[in-house]
Design an enzyme around this catalytic site. Structure first.
Site, PDB file in Angstrom:
ATOM      1  N   LEU A   1       0.873  -1.167   0.000  1.00 61.25           N
ATOM      2  CA  LEU A   1       0.000   0.000   0.000  1.00 61.25           C
ATOM      3  C   LEU A   1       0.915   1.223   0.000  1.00 61.25           C
ATOM      4  O   LEU A   1       1.968   1.211   0.642  1.00 61.25           O
ATOM      5  CB  LEU A   1      -0.906   0.039   1.238  1.00 61.25           C
ATOM      6  CG  LEU A   1      -1.941  -1.074   1.392  1.00 61.25           C
ATOM      7  CD1 LEU A   1      -2.659  -0.921   2.736  1.00 61.25           C
ATOM      8  CD2 LEU A   1      -2.952  -1.049   0.255  1.00 61.25           C
ATOM      9  N   ASP A   2       0.520   2.276  -0.701  1.00 60.58           N
ATOM     10  CA  ASP A   2       1.296   3.507  -0.660  1.00 60.58           C
ATOM     11  C   ASP A   2       1.397   4.008   0.781  1.00 60.58           C
ATOM     12  O   ASP A   2       0.528   3.728   1.619  1.00 60.58           O
ATOM     13  CB  ASP A   2       0.629   4.591  -1.519  1.00 60.58           C
ATOM     14  CG  ASP A   2       0.637   4.250  -2.995  1.00 60.58           C
ATOM     15  OD1 ASP A   2       1.473   3.423  -3.415  1.00 60.58           O
ATOM     16  OD2 ASP A   2      -0.198   4.808  -3.731  1.00 60.58           O
ATOM     17  N   LYS A   3       2.429   4.780   1.050  1.00 58.69           N
ATOM     18  CA  LYS A   3       2.660   5.312   2.394  1.00 58.69           C
ATOM     19  C   LYS A   3       1.389   5.926   2.980  1.00 58.69           C
ATOM     20  O   LYS A   3       1.042   5.669   4.142  1.00 58.69           O
ATOM     21  CB  LYS A   3       3.772   6.361   2.344  1.00 58.69           C
ATOM     22  CG  LYS A   3       3.983   7.110   3.653  1.00 58.69           C
ATOM     23  CD  LYS A   3       5.008   8.224   3.505  1.00 58.69           C
ATOM     24  CE  LYS A   3       5.129   9.036   4.781  1.00 58.69           C
ATOM     25  NZ  LYS A   3       6.089  10.164   4.632  1.00 58.69           N
TER      26      LYS A   3
ATOM     27  N   ARG B   1      -5.021   5.618  -7.958  1.00 63.51           N
ATOM     28  CA  ARG B   1      -4.783   7.061  -8.055  1.00 63.51           C
ATOM     29  C   ARG B   1      -4.614   7.485  -9.518  1.00 63.51           C
ATOM     30  O   ARG B   1      -5.170   8.504  -9.952  1.00 63.51           O
ATOM     31  CB  ARG B   1      -3.556   7.431  -7.233  1.00 63.51           C
ATOM     32  CG  ARG B   1      -3.714   7.099  -5.751  1.00 63.51           C
ATOM     33  CD  ARG B   1      -2.380   7.097  -5.007  1.00 63.51           C
ATOM     34  NE  ARG B   1      -1.776   8.424  -5.006  1.00 63.51           N
ATOM     35  CZ  ARG B   1      -0.543   8.657  -4.579  1.00 63.51           C
ATOM     36  NH1 ARG B   1       0.224   7.657  -4.148  1.00 63.51           N
ATOM     37  NH2 ARG B   1      -0.063   9.885  -4.596  1.00 63.51           N
TER      38      ARG B   1
END
EC number: 5.4.99.-
Length: 326
Positions: free
Chosen positions: A141-143, A240
């Site tokens: 998962l992205d930060k 995104r």
């Protein structure tokens, strides 16, 4: 770590057209994301990776269609330190664990984030994970994306979960608050690759890797929409990039979202909350997979992240349907 058995990693892979022109180590990192690039480079340099039955250098280019054979020895790596970082464990047994990752926590060390990551926390929680690639992390998962993430605790579980991800058998469902009004759901089948001019961004590009996203409308607000999003593939920044591609970027996305767009006439509280929301409004709310040992289907769901739930509460209050959300 001492006393841990050394295991063999054996893979037969084909370079797809979307990786044409990339360095071998870059292409291999895309094909085997569960391993760090430094580890893959070590395998290439030591002759444990063959391309069309010949050794190559990490910097050699690939052009698509090559057959890569990996036969490497996997041993514990000491370049990631155990650190006492709190983990929100949703589930754990002898084979896997499921974490509810908070926004702001990087998944594994990289340039700019040498420690303080989920991987450091996992090694403190279970030191034996040092013998598993990336401490058992099989997807990221992205930060600043919150929510569910599965970790393998054995090499057998790791192999099984990677196989499920490649076979698109892992169910991943997200909540995404996007800008603009969407009246119906849909699917996006648009390849994703590195942005042609901005190398820190991804983009929909003609020669990118296949990327498929499904979405449906859950709630509509003034100038914004809450979506349920499901991933069929798992490309970097996929949700995104895809939502920005159809001009419905995620609220708070610092890379793909542009400036906040508070609805006309909204309350000062909602305006301030939108302008100050510190991250992309994306939360991995559900995760489903086949247990690697028992073969039983398993699924987990966590509550909405608090910051995103508070923002949605302001939207619902504004719209006068505070009790109508799913």
């Amino acid at each position: 770590m001492t006393g841990l058995p050394r295991e063999q990693v054996q893979r037969h892979l084909q370079v797809d057209a979307g990786l044409a022109g990339r360095r071998l180590d870059q292409a291999l990192a895309a094909l085997m994301p569960e391993f760090s690039r430094s580890r893959l480079q070590q395998w290439i340099d030591s002759g444990q990776v063959l391309v069309d039955d010949s050794p190559r250098r990490s910097r050699d280019k690939v052009w698509g269609g090559e057959l890569i054979r990996v036969q490497a020895e996997l041993e514990a790596q000491g370049d990631c330190l155990a650190q006492a970082i709190a983990l929100d464990l949703v589930y754990e047994d002898d084979h896997l664990l499921v974490v509810d990752k908070p926004a702001g926590l990087v998944v594994h060390p990289a340039a700019g984030n040498p420690d303080g990551t989920l991987q450091n926390a996992l090694l403190h929680h279970e030191p034996a994970l040092a013998a598993i690639p990336r401490a058992g992390i099989v997807h990221r998962l992205d930060k600043d994306t919150s929510g569910l993430l599965v970790v393998a605790k054995t090499l057998e579980a790791h192999s099984a979960l990677v196989g499920q991800l490649q076979a698109r058998a892992v169910h991943r469902e997200y909540r995404a608050l996007v800008q603009g009004g969407l009246v119906a759901g849909g699917s996006l089948d648009a390849p994703i690759g590195r942005h042609p001019t901005n190398r820190i961004k991804m983009a929909v590009v003609r020669n990118g890797r296949e990327a498929v996203t499904h979405y449906r409308v859950l709630e509509s607000f003034a100038g914004h929409t809450l979506l349920s999003v499901e991933l069929e593939t798992g490309r970097t920044h996929q949700i995104r990039v895809h939502m920005a591609h159809i001009r419905h970027s995620l609220v708070g996305d610092p890379v793909y979202g542009g400036r906040p767009r508070p609805p006309q006439g909204c309350s000062p509280q909602l305006r301030a909350a939108l302008q100050q929301f510190p991250r992309q409004a994306l939360h991995a709310i559900r995760l489903g997979l086949i247990h690697p040992e028992s073969g039983e289907p398993m699924a987990w769901e966590v509550p909405m992240a608090r910051d995103l739930d508070a923002l949605l509460g302001l939207f619902r209050q504004e719209a006068g349907h505070a009790d109508s959300h799913p």
